[in-house]
Design an enzyme around this catalytic site. Sequence first.
Site, PDB file in Angstrom:
ATOM      1  N   ASN A  48      -9.234   3.486  -1.222  1.00 27.00           N
ATOM      2  CA  ASN A  48      -9.658   4.409  -0.163  1.00 27.00           C
ATOM      3  C   ASN A  48      -8.910   5.738  -0.181  1.00 27.00           C
ATOM      4  O   ASN A  48      -9.478   6.780   0.164  1.00 27.00           O
ATOM      5  CB  ASN A  48      -9.506   3.743   1.203  1.00 27.00           C
ATOM      6  CG  ASN A  48     -10.549   2.674   1.435  1.00 27.00           C
ATOM      7  OD1 ASN A  48     -11.650   2.737   0.890  1.00 27.00           O
ATOM      8  ND2 ASN A  48     -10.207   1.665   2.214  1.00 27.00           N
ATOM      9  N   HIS A  59       0.821  -1.214   0.000  1.00 26.60           N
ATOM     10  CA  HIS A  59       0.000   0.000   0.000  1.00 26.60           C
ATOM     11  C   HIS A  59       0.860   1.272   0.000  1.00 26.60           C
ATOM     12  O   HIS A  59       0.359   2.361  -0.288  1.00 26.60           O
ATOM     13  CB  HIS A  59      -0.888  -0.004   1.251  1.00 26.60           C
ATOM     14  CG  HIS A  59      -2.315   0.382   1.006  1.00 26.60           C
ATOM     15  ND1 HIS A  59      -2.907   0.441  -0.252  1.00 26.60           N
ATOM     16  CD2 HIS A  59      -3.308   0.739   1.878  1.00 26.60           C
ATOM     17  CE1 HIS A  59      -4.176   0.797  -0.142  1.00 26.60           C
ATOM     18  NE2 HIS A  59      -4.445   0.997   1.137  1.00 26.60           N
ATOM     19  N   ASN A  94      -6.930   6.394   4.455  1.00 25.71           N
ATOM     20  CA  ASN A  94      -8.348   6.702   4.278  1.00 25.71           C
ATOM     21  C   ASN A  94      -8.686   8.185   4.372  1.00 25.71           C
ATOM     22  O   ASN A  94      -9.782   8.591   3.982  1.00 25.71           O
ATOM     23  CB  ASN A  94      -9.179   5.940   5.314  1.00 25.71           C
ATOM     24  CG  ASN A  94      -9.137   4.439   5.107  1.00 25.71           C
ATOM     25  OD1 ASN A  94      -8.422   3.942   4.246  1.00 25.71           O
ATOM     26  ND2 ASN A  94      -9.898   3.725   5.900  1.00 25.71           N
TER      27      ASN A  94
END
Length: 224
Positions: A112, A19, A66
């Site tokens: 996200n 990520h 997020n």
Amino acid sequence: MKLIVGLGNPGAKYARNRHNIGFMALDVIAADHGFSPWRSKFQAQICEGRFGSEKVALLKPETFMNLSGQSVGEAMRYLKLAPEDIIVFHDELDLAPGKVRLKTGGGHAGHNGLRSIHGHIGPDYDRVRLGIGHPGHKDAVAGYVLRDFAKADAEWLDDEMRGISDGIAALVAGDGPKFLNAIAFRVAPPRSSTSKPKPKPKVAEPAPEQDTRSPMQKLVDRFR
């Protein structure tokens, strides 16, 4: 001015996660091109540099993935930029590892970090989609992106980062194909011509004509 955003999560425990490939790309760009030291601002780490006459700021939000849009929106407004001046580097499940694609506008595809940025500045920014592959089932995605890259990924990942650094000036100048070519040259360089040339196929010699003379004729012919 361009604002280049890398997406990821802050902290050492996330540093090598799939990520965080956006953070990784910005770290290499900053180190290779003599950008200023990183400092805290806009709920992020930020540094500055130039490519020719173009001023560039690199931004790594520290809000966690997020809420990335909070940091990006704050920086964009302070620097008086438009969404068109922003380039976001992010991980992409729908691309194979080592593949890189460019995209402008469009949806967030469930990412996200992009979802948050959409909410704060809209969709009209540029993205650099960095392929990490898909675990095969949607229920496995969260665990997959929050795990470190495997040791087997080290070679292509390093090549990709080097290619991004090689081509970043072209991307800032608006030459996307040149940027992608720089990455492709690193990840899949042309093969060197060290192999021997293939031998030419042999041409079969015609078979000798069959001698149909009788023994007596052969004897006569010898004394002619």
